[in-house]
Design a protein around this motif. Structure first.
Motif, PDB file in Angstrom:
ATOM      1  N   PRO A  12       0.971  -1.310   0.043  1.00 37.69           N
ATOM      2  CA  PRO A  12      -0.152   0.020   0.001  1.00 37.69           C
ATOM      3  C   PRO A  12       0.893   1.406  -0.115  1.00 37.69           C
ATOM      4  O   PRO A  12       1.907   1.443   0.835  1.00 37.69           O
ATOM      5  CB  PRO A  12      -0.932  -0.184   1.282  1.00 37.69           C
ATOM      6  CG  PRO A  12      -0.688  -1.479   1.837  1.00 37.69           C
ATOM      7  CD  PRO A  12       0.810  -2.054   1.233  1.00 37.69           C
ATOM      8  N   ASN A  13       0.468   2.313  -0.740  1.00 42.84           N
ATOM      9  CA  ASN A  13       1.595   3.410  -0.836  1.00 42.84           C
ATOM     10  C   ASN A  13       0.402   4.582  -1.559  1.00 42.84           C
ATOM     11  O   ASN A  13      -0.707   4.393  -2.008  1.00 42.84           O
ATOM     12  CB  ASN A  13       2.305   2.921  -2.341  1.00 42.84           C
ATOM     13  CG  ASN A  13       3.635   3.964  -2.406  1.00 42.84           C
ATOM     14  OD1 ASN A  13       3.440   5.038  -3.240  1.00 42.84           O
ATOM     15  ND2 ASN A  13       4.502   3.577  -1.849  1.00 42.84           N
ATOM     16  N   VAL A  14       0.837   5.730  -1.029  1.00 39.71           N
ATOM     17  CA  VAL A  14       0.288   6.929  -1.861  1.00 39.71           C
ATOM     18  C   VAL A  14       1.302   7.796  -2.460  1.00 39.71           C
ATOM     19  O   VAL A  14       2.452   7.858  -2.250  1.00 39.71           O
ATOM     20  CB  VAL A  14      -0.261   7.791  -0.301  1.00 39.71           C
ATOM     21  CG1 VAL A  14      -1.272   6.981   0.256  1.00 39.71           C
ATOM     22  CG2 VAL A  14       0.998   7.982   0.381  1.00 39.71           C
ATOM     23  N   GLN A  82      -9.832   8.301  -8.058  1.00 40.60           N
ATOM     24  CA  GLN A  82     -11.061   7.340  -7.521  1.00 40.60           C
ATOM     25  C   GLN A  82     -10.653   5.949  -7.264  1.00 40.60           C
ATOM     26  O   GLN A  82     -11.439   5.153  -6.598  1.00 40.60           O
ATOM     27  CB  GLN A  82     -12.167   7.413  -8.651  1.00 40.60           C
ATOM     28  CG  GLN A  82     -12.901   8.854  -8.785  1.00 40.60           C
ATOM     29  CD  GLN A  82     -13.146   9.413  -7.542  1.00 40.60           C
ATOM     30  OE1 GLN A  82     -14.204   8.690  -7.011  1.00 40.60           O
ATOM     31  NE2 GLN A  82     -12.870  10.564  -6.889  1.00 40.60           N
ATOM     32  N   VAL A  83      -9.736   5.473  -7.955  1.00 40.65           N
ATOM     33  CA  VAL A  83      -9.058   4.233  -7.946  1.00 40.65           C
ATOM     34  C   VAL A  83      -7.639   3.938  -7.361  1.00 40.65           C
ATOM     35  O   VAL A  83      -7.011   4.981  -7.427  1.00 40.65           O
ATOM     36  CB  VAL A  83      -9.507   3.264  -9.172  1.00 40.65           C
ATOM     37  CG1 VAL A  83     -10.867   3.144  -9.582  1.00 40.65           C
ATOM     38  CG2 VAL A  83      -8.392   3.801 -10.365  1.00 40.65           C
ATOM     39  N   TRP A  84      -7.338   2.729  -6.563  1.00 44.79           N
ATOM     40  CA  TRP A  84      -6.058   2.409  -6.441  1.00 44.79           C
ATOM     41  C   TRP A  84      -5.287   2.083  -7.650  1.00 44.79           C
ATOM     42  O   TRP A  84      -5.862   1.112  -8.625  1.00 44.79           O
ATOM     43  CB  TRP A  84      -6.081   1.462  -5.393  1.00 44.79           C
ATOM     44  CG  TRP A  84      -6.468   1.888  -4.153  1.00 44.79           C
ATOM     45  CD1 TRP A  84      -7.764   2.295  -3.384  1.00 44.79           C
ATOM     46  CD2 TRP A  84      -5.701   2.200  -2.976  1.00 44.79           C
ATOM     47  NE1 TRP A  84      -7.696   2.572  -2.350  1.00 44.79           N
ATOM     48  CE2 TRP A  84      -6.619   2.651  -2.001  1.00 44.79           C
ATOM     49  CE3 TRP A  84      -4.111   2.357  -2.857  1.00 44.79           C
ATOM     50  CZ2 TRP A  84      -5.904   3.031  -0.725  1.00 44.79           C
ATOM     51  CZ3 TRP A  84      -3.763   2.460  -1.679  1.00 44.79           C
ATOM     52  CH2 TRP A  84      -4.497   3.016  -0.618  1.00 44.79           C
ATOM     53  N   LEU A  85      -3.981   2.310  -7.869  1.00 42.08           N
ATOM     54  CA  LEU A  85      -3.429   2.243  -9.196  1.00 42.08           C
ATOM     55  C   LEU A  85      -2.369   1.227  -8.751  1.00 42.08           C
ATOM     56  O   LEU A  85      -1.753   1.387  -7.795  1.00 42.08           O
ATOM     57  CB  LEU A  85      -3.098   3.368  -9.962  1.00 42.08           C
ATOM     58  CG  LEU A  85      -4.029   4.471 -10.242  1.00 42.08           C
ATOM     59  CD1 LEU A  85      -3.339   5.838 -10.632  1.00 42.08           C
ATOM     60  CD2 LEU A  85      -4.769   3.943 -11.220  1.00 42.08           C
ATOM     61  N   THR A  86      -1.701   0.231  -9.616  1.00 42.79           N
ATOM     62  CA  THR A  86      -0.633  -0.571  -9.346  1.00 42.79           C
ATOM     63  C   THR A  86       0.382  -0.521 -10.324  1.00 42.79           C
ATOM     64  O   THR A  86       0.149  -0.148 -11.568  1.00 42.79           O
ATOM     65  CB  THR A  86      -1.261  -1.938  -9.290  1.00 42.79           C
ATOM     66  OG1 THR A  86      -1.547  -2.471 -10.436  1.00 42.79           O
ATOM     67  CG2 THR A  86      -2.137  -2.400  -7.995  1.00 42.79           C
ATOM     68  N   ARG A 106       0.699  -0.580  -4.805  1.00 36.65           N
ATOM     69  CA  ARG A 106      -0.746  -0.245  -4.978  1.00 36.65           C
ATOM     70  C   ARG A 106      -0.931   1.261  -4.526  1.00 36.65           C
ATOM     71  O   ARG A 106      -0.686   1.354  -3.131  1.00 36.65           O
ATOM     72  CB  ARG A 106      -1.499  -1.051  -4.252  1.00 36.65           C
ATOM     73  CG  ARG A 106      -2.950  -1.127  -4.427  1.00 36.65           C
ATOM     74  CD  ARG A 106      -3.732  -2.261  -3.545  1.00 36.65           C
ATOM     75  NE  ARG A 106      -5.114  -2.103  -3.374  1.00 36.65           N
ATOM     76  CZ  ARG A 106      -5.715  -1.582  -2.477  1.00 36.65           C
ATOM     77  NH1 ARG A 106      -5.317  -1.317  -1.596  1.00 36.65           N
ATOM     78  NH2 ARG A 106      -6.994  -1.529  -2.436  1.00 36.65           N
ATOM     79  N   GLN A 107      -1.189   2.051  -5.173  1.00 33.39           N
ATOM     80  CA  GLN A 107      -1.045   3.713  -4.910  1.00 33.39           C
ATOM     81  C   GLN A 107      -2.487   4.089  -4.889  1.00 33.39           C
ATOM     82  O   GLN A 107      -3.109   4.123  -6.081  1.00 33.39           O
ATOM     83  CB  GLN A 107      -0.236   4.342  -5.852  1.00 33.39           C
ATOM     84  CG  GLN A 107       1.038   4.010  -5.755  1.00 33.39           C
ATOM     85  CD  GLN A 107       1.968   4.734  -6.491  1.00 33.39           C
ATOM     86  OE1 GLN A 107       1.892   4.895  -7.704  1.00 33.39           O
ATOM     87  NE2 GLN A 107       3.287   5.260  -6.090  1.00 33.39           N
ATOM     88  N   LYS A 108      -2.840   5.066  -3.956  1.00 31.22           N
ATOM     89  CA  LYS A 108      -3.778   6.182  -4.020  1.00 31.22           C
ATOM     90  C   LYS A 108      -3.233   7.532  -4.151  1.00 31.22           C
ATOM     91  O   LYS A 108      -2.116   7.822  -3.482  1.00 31.22           O
ATOM     92  CB  LYS A 108      -4.580   6.115  -2.858  1.00 31.22           C
ATOM     93  CG  LYS A 108      -5.845   7.067  -2.695  1.00 31.22           C
ATOM     94  CD  LYS A 108      -6.943   6.317  -3.376  1.00 31.22           C
ATOM     95  CE  LYS A 108      -8.223   7.209  -3.137  1.00 31.22           C
ATOM     96  NZ  LYS A 108      -9.293   6.662  -3.830  1.00 31.22           N
TER      97      LYS A 108
END
Length: 175
Positions: A12-14, A82-86, A106-108
């Motif tokens: 998990p990442n931002v 709007q979505v999480w991107l990988t 996996r980024q927001k």
């Protein structure tokens, strides 16, 4: 690049798109590789990003990472993807690393507007035991950022540029 199930091997990442009043975003030049997070000549630039701690809210993580990587605390929230991107890391056969257990990230992504003075920005500071990741920073048109990042992150950056395009237009028209 769509959202994956929770049990996947993505960390998990931002990511943070920090806009100035002209609608440009802050990018920073990476100092070097960080395990499987490699850089390639000519593609050393990226926007601030970092991991989400266990139990941490993604927006809270974004504010923390923004301060840790840029020293910026003078900003306001504008929006988020709007979505999480990988993205997948490239093949890695180096020594064990904190990112080694993960297939990728996996980024927001969060958009923020910088409200301070540029003297506040410092990408070379250390926070706690963290080692600086960057040597310098600059403002860049968001649409040009995907060509500056490593190829394995490019699709995510293209998605972010498209998702935040309306925010860029708002920033420029409100000047």
């Amino acid at each position: 690049m769509m959202e994956r199930e929770e049990g996947s091997s993505y960390r998990p990442n931002v990511g943070i798109a920090l806009f100035n009043r002209l609608g440009q975003v802050l990018i920073a030049r990476r100092l070097g590789d960080d395990g499987p997070e490699t850089i390639a000549p000519g593609h050393e630039w990226q926007m601030p990003q970092g991991g989400v701690d266990e139990g941490e809210d993604p927006l809270t993580a974004a504010w923390r990472e923004l301060q840790e990587e840029t020293n910026v605390t003078s900003a306001v929230y504008l929006g988020e993807t709007q979505v999480w991107l990988t993205y997948d890391f490239p093949p890695y056969d180096g020594p064990p690393h904190r990112l080694s257990p993960f297939r990728g990230q996996r980024q927001k992504w969060f958009a923020m507007r910088f409200t301070g003075e540029e003297s506040e920005i410092d990408v070379t500071l250390t926070h706690g035991s963290a080692v600086p990741e960057f040597s310098e920073w600059r403002w860049q048109e968001l649409s040009g950022v995907p060509s500056l990042v490593v190829p394995f992150k490019r699709a995510v950056y293209e998605h972010v540029a498209e998702a935040f395009k309306p925010l860029v237009e708002q920033q420029v028209t409100s000047v």
